[in-house]
Write a protein that holds these residues in place. Structure first.
Motif, PDB file in Angstrom:
ATOM      1  N   ASN A  72     -11.295 -22.083  25.066  1.00 15.93           N
ATOM      2  CA  ASN A  72     -10.151 -21.612  25.860  1.00 15.93           C
ATOM      3  C   ASN A  72      -9.814 -22.541  27.021  1.00 15.93           C
ATOM      4  N   GLU A  73     -10.750 -23.419  27.365  1.00 14.86           N
ATOM      5  CA  GLU A  73     -10.558 -24.289  28.519  1.00 14.86           C
ATOM      6  C   GLU A  73     -10.235 -25.732  28.146  1.00 14.86           C
ATOM      7  N   THR A  74     -10.439 -26.097  26.875  1.00 19.73           N
ATOM      8  CA  THR A  74     -10.365 -27.518  26.520  1.00 19.73           C
ATOM      9  C   THR A  74      -9.612 -27.761  25.219  1.00 19.73           C
ATOM     10  N   THR A  75      -8.660 -28.688  25.272  1.00 16.76           N
ATOM     11  CA  THR A  75      -7.967 -29.168  24.077  1.00 16.76           C
ATOM     12  C   THR A  75      -8.282 -30.653  23.911  1.00 16.76           C
ATOM     13  N   GLU A  76      -8.619 -31.023  22.681  1.00 19.89           N
ATOM     14  CA  GLU A  76      -8.961 -32.420  22.418  1.00 19.89           C
ATOM     15  C   GLU A  76      -7.878 -33.098  21.595  1.00 19.89           C
ATOM     16  N   LEU A  77      -7.433 -34.266  22.059  1.00 17.06           N
ATOM     17  CA  LEU A  77      -6.558 -35.132  21.283  1.00 17.06           C
ATOM     18  C   LEU A  77      -7.351 -36.384  20.952  1.00 17.06           C
ATOM     19  N   ARG A  78      -7.451 -36.677  19.656  1.00 17.40           N
ATOM     20  CA  ARG A  78      -8.204 -37.857  19.231  1.00 17.40           C
ATOM     21  C   ARG A  78      -7.295 -38.773  18.417  1.00 17.40           C
ATOM     22  N   LEU A  79      -7.237 -40.042  18.809  1.00 14.34           N
ATOM     23  CA  LEU A  79      -6.512 -41.061  18.066  1.00 14.34           C
ATOM     24  C   LEU A  79      -7.542 -41.911  17.333  1.00 14.34           C
ATOM     25  N   ILE A  80      -7.363 -42.072  16.030  1.00 12.45           N
ATOM     26  CA  ILE A  80      -8.372 -42.695  15.179  1.00 12.45           C
ATOM     27  C   ILE A  80      -7.794 -43.932  14.506  1.00 12.45           C
ATOM     28  N   ASP A  81      -8.371 -45.090  14.801  1.00  5.68           N
ATOM     29  CA  ASP A  81      -7.941 -46.341  14.176  1.00  5.68           C
ATOM     30  C   ASP A  81      -8.482 -46.391  12.748  1.00  5.68           C
ATOM     31  N   LEU A  82      -7.574 -46.456  11.778  1.00  9.38           N
ATOM     32  CA  LEU A  82      -7.985 -46.403  10.378  1.00  9.38           C
ATOM     33  C   LEU A  82      -8.587 -47.713   9.881  1.00  9.38           C
ATOM     34  N   ARG A  83      -8.560 -48.739  10.690  1.00  2.04           N
ATOM     35  CA  ARG A  83      -9.060 -50.044  10.247  1.00  2.04           C
ATOM     36  C   ARG A  83     -10.571 -50.147  10.288  1.00  2.04           C
ATOM     37  N   TYR A  84     -11.226 -49.253  11.018  1.00  2.00           N
ATOM     38  CA  TYR A  84     -12.649 -49.452  11.285  1.00  2.00           C
ATOM     39  C   TYR A  84     -13.502 -48.275  10.813  1.00  2.00           C
ATOM     40  N   LEU A  85     -13.442 -47.982   9.522  1.00  2.00           N
ATOM     41  CA  LEU A  85     -14.306 -46.962   8.927  1.00  2.00           C
ATOM     42  C   LEU A  85     -15.532 -47.642   8.342  1.00  2.00           C
ATOM     43  N   LYS A  86     -16.707 -47.187   8.747  1.00  2.00           N
ATOM     44  CA  LYS A  86     -17.949 -47.719   8.206  1.00  2.00           C
ATOM     45  C   LYS A  86     -18.995 -46.626   8.153  1.00  2.00           C
ATOM     46  N   ASN A  87     -19.602 -46.474   6.996  1.00  2.00           N
ATOM     47  CA  ASN A  87     -20.638 -45.452   6.789  1.00  2.00           C
ATOM     48  C   ASN A  87     -20.145 -44.061   7.187  1.00  2.00           C
ATOM     49  N   GLY A  88     -18.888 -43.767   6.864  1.00  2.00           N
ATOM     50  CA  GLY A  88     -18.326 -42.449   7.112  1.00  2.00           C
ATOM     51  C   GLY A  88     -17.903 -42.193   8.545  1.00  2.00           C
ATOM     52  N   HIS A  89     -17.965 -43.211   9.393  1.00  2.00           N
ATOM     53  CA  HIS A  89     -17.623 -43.021  10.811  1.00  2.00           C
ATOM     54  C   HIS A  89     -16.547 -44.012  11.228  1.00  2.00           C
ATOM     55  N   TYR A  90     -15.510 -43.494  11.892  1.00  2.00           N
ATOM     56  CA  TYR A  90     -14.470 -44.363  12.437  1.00  2.00           C
ATOM     57  C   TYR A  90     -14.947 -44.892  13.785  1.00  2.00           C
ATOM     58  N   GLN A  91     -15.023 -46.214  13.887  1.00  2.00           N
ATOM     59  CA  GLN A  91     -15.709 -46.826  15.018  1.00  2.00           C
ATOM     60  C   GLN A  91     -14.821 -47.072  16.233  1.00  2.00           C
ATOM     61  N   PHE A  92     -13.509 -47.079  16.046  1.00  2.00           N
ATOM     62  CA  PHE A  92     -12.627 -47.323  17.190  1.00  2.00           C
ATOM     63  C   PHE A  92     -11.687 -46.135  17.369  1.00  2.00           C
ATOM     64  N   VAL A  93     -11.781 -45.474  18.517  1.00  2.00           N
ATOM     65  CA  VAL A  93     -10.998 -44.264  18.772  1.00  2.00           C
ATOM     66  C   VAL A  93     -10.544 -44.222  20.222  1.00  2.00           C
ATOM     67  N   ALA A  94      -9.590 -43.343  20.463  1.00  2.00           N
ATOM     68  CA  ALA A  94      -9.265 -42.917  21.830  1.00  2.00           C
ATOM     69  C   ALA A  94      -9.384 -41.405  21.824  1.00  2.00           C
ATOM     70  N   ILE A  95      -9.991 -40.862  22.844  1.00  2.00           N
ATOM     71  CA  ILE A  95     -10.194 -39.411  22.893  1.00  2.00           C
ATOM     72  C   ILE A  95      -9.835 -38.913  24.289  1.00  2.00           C
ATOM     73  N   VAL A  96      -9.142 -37.776  24.317  1.00  2.00           N
ATOM     74  CA  VAL A  96      -8.707 -37.175  25.578  1.00  2.00           C
ATOM     75  C   VAL A  96      -9.050 -35.696  25.546  1.00  2.00           C
ATOM     76  N   HIS A  97      -9.661 -35.203  26.603  1.00  2.00           N
ATOM     77  CA  HIS A  97      -9.885 -33.768  26.780  1.00  2.00           C
ATOM     78  C   HIS A  97      -8.985 -33.270  27.908  1.00  2.00           C
ATOM     79  N   LEU A  98      -8.217 -32.239  27.597  1.00  2.00           N
ATOM     80  CA  LEU A  98      -7.301 -31.650  28.568  1.00  2.00           C
ATOM     81  C   LEU A  98      -7.735 -30.228  28.880  1.00  2.00           C
ATOM     82  N   ASP A  99      -7.481 -29.786  30.106  1.00  2.00           N
ATOM     83  CA  ASP A  99      -7.823 -28.409  30.452  1.00  2.00           C
ATOM     84  C   ASP A  99      -6.704 -27.468  30.015  1.00  2.00           C
TER      85      ASP A  99
END
Length: 325
Positions: free
Chosen positions: A272-299
């Motif tokens: 109820n207190e936090t919304t997450e926006l995640r931007l995921i670079d599709l170029r850097y997937l390795k072993n099931g994990h996207y290695q380059f991201v931007a993440i923002v937590h908003l109240d």
């Protein structure tokens, strides 16, 4: 390219510079200036000391631009003049200019790219046919250096390698074009392609592949002639205006959007207190994990509480970095 390859290129250019009669008696100074010219555009690496957002937004930007490609050789030539080394300025400037220009030129062939045409355009030039570190290129340059150090004439040592490298670059372009055609043919019945990304890995026969269609994102790799898509995600609609307003000026988000050429977004209401926006670079997937991201937590009032962008290799490390900022 990586630092080791730029140094190897600088040594190769130093070998060729020794054929200039005016520099023959100034080997140490010539080598120093030419190798420095091969490295100096990456001086912006010091921006890492400030923060990731500043580094990502500016690395290979202005220091690789047209004005600075012309400025660096002049500064190096000025050093020669100030210390009165006795080298004809025109000759050392020409070799320094070649070293700097070659550095900027080869950097446009990997997926990071450069703003080499700035200020004409701020667009990132990312041809994505050569990995940041390419073992074949480095091995060929090393071979040339060894042959030269054993007493061969610089032209004998490096001109055949130059011809091989030109052929190698042409081959990589052809491989990329073939893979793009094959990848698109595999998903042509699954949606209308909007954006396609094909880039090499450190392995000669493996390439990273990302395709955005009007309905799904497809991410995978090629193994020789086989293309395997390991991730398929339905595209979310654009974030609503309430989400966009507070994050569009966040420095981490701006840095990510400035750098990433193909990405997707994901919105999640964590509580109820936090919304997450995640931007995921599709170029850097390795072993099931996207290695380059931007993440923002908003109240709950849509005010940014925490944000982060960069390369992270696990979810737990991403959360630690997010809450450290």
């Amino acid at each position: 390219m990586d630092t080791a390859t730029h140094i190897a290129m600088g040594i190769g250019l130093t070998a060729l510079a020794t054929t200039d009669p005016t520099l023959a008696n100034h080997f140490t100074a010539t080598a120093t200036i030419v190798i420095a010219g091969s490295l100096i555009p990456d001086i912006d690496t010091v921006l890492k000391l400030k923060n990731n957002a500043t580094y990502i937004a500016n690395h290979r930007g202005i220091t690789h631009s047209i004005p600075f490609t012309l400025l660096w050789p002049l500064l190096l030539t000025l050093l020669v003049y100030v210390f009165s080394i006795g080298i004809p300025p025109l000759h050392i400037w020409l070799w320094a200019q070649l070293a700097v220009a070659l550095h900027v030129f080869v950097d446009i062939f990997n997926s990071y790219g450069t703003q080499a045409l700035r200020p004409i355009t701020n667009k990132w030039i990312q041809l994505s046919v050569i990995n940041t570190f390419d073992p074949v290129i480095f091995a060929l340059l090393l071979l040339g250096i060894i042959i030269w150090s054993l007493g061969a004439h610089p032209y004998t040592a490096f001109m055949p390698i130059l011809m091989i490298l030109i052929g190698y670059y042409i081959l990589r372009f052809k491989m990329q074009a073939w893979l793009k055609k094959q990848a698109l043919s595999q998903i042509q019945h699954l949606g209308t392609p909007i954006k396609t990304f094909i880039a090499p890995t450190i392995r000669f026969m493996q390439w990273r592949i990302a395709i955005q269609t009007d309905t799904y994102d497809y991410v995978g790799r090629s193994y020789g002639r086989n293309i395997v898509f390991s991730d398929k995600v339905k595209r979310q609609s654009l974030p609503d205006i309430d989400i966009l307003k507070p994050v569009r000026n966040d420095p981490n988000v701006r840095a990510f959007l400035n750098f990433s050429s193909i990405y997707r977004w994901h919105i999640e209401h964590i509580d109820n207190e936090t919304t997450e926006l995640r931007l995921i670079d599709l170029r850097y997937l390795k072993n099931g994990h996207y290695q380059f991201v931007a993440i923002v937590h908003l109240d709950k009032d849509m005010i940014v509480k925490h944000s982060y962008t960069g390369w992270v290799f696990s979810e737990s490390k991403l959360m630690k970095k997010l809450y450290a900022h």
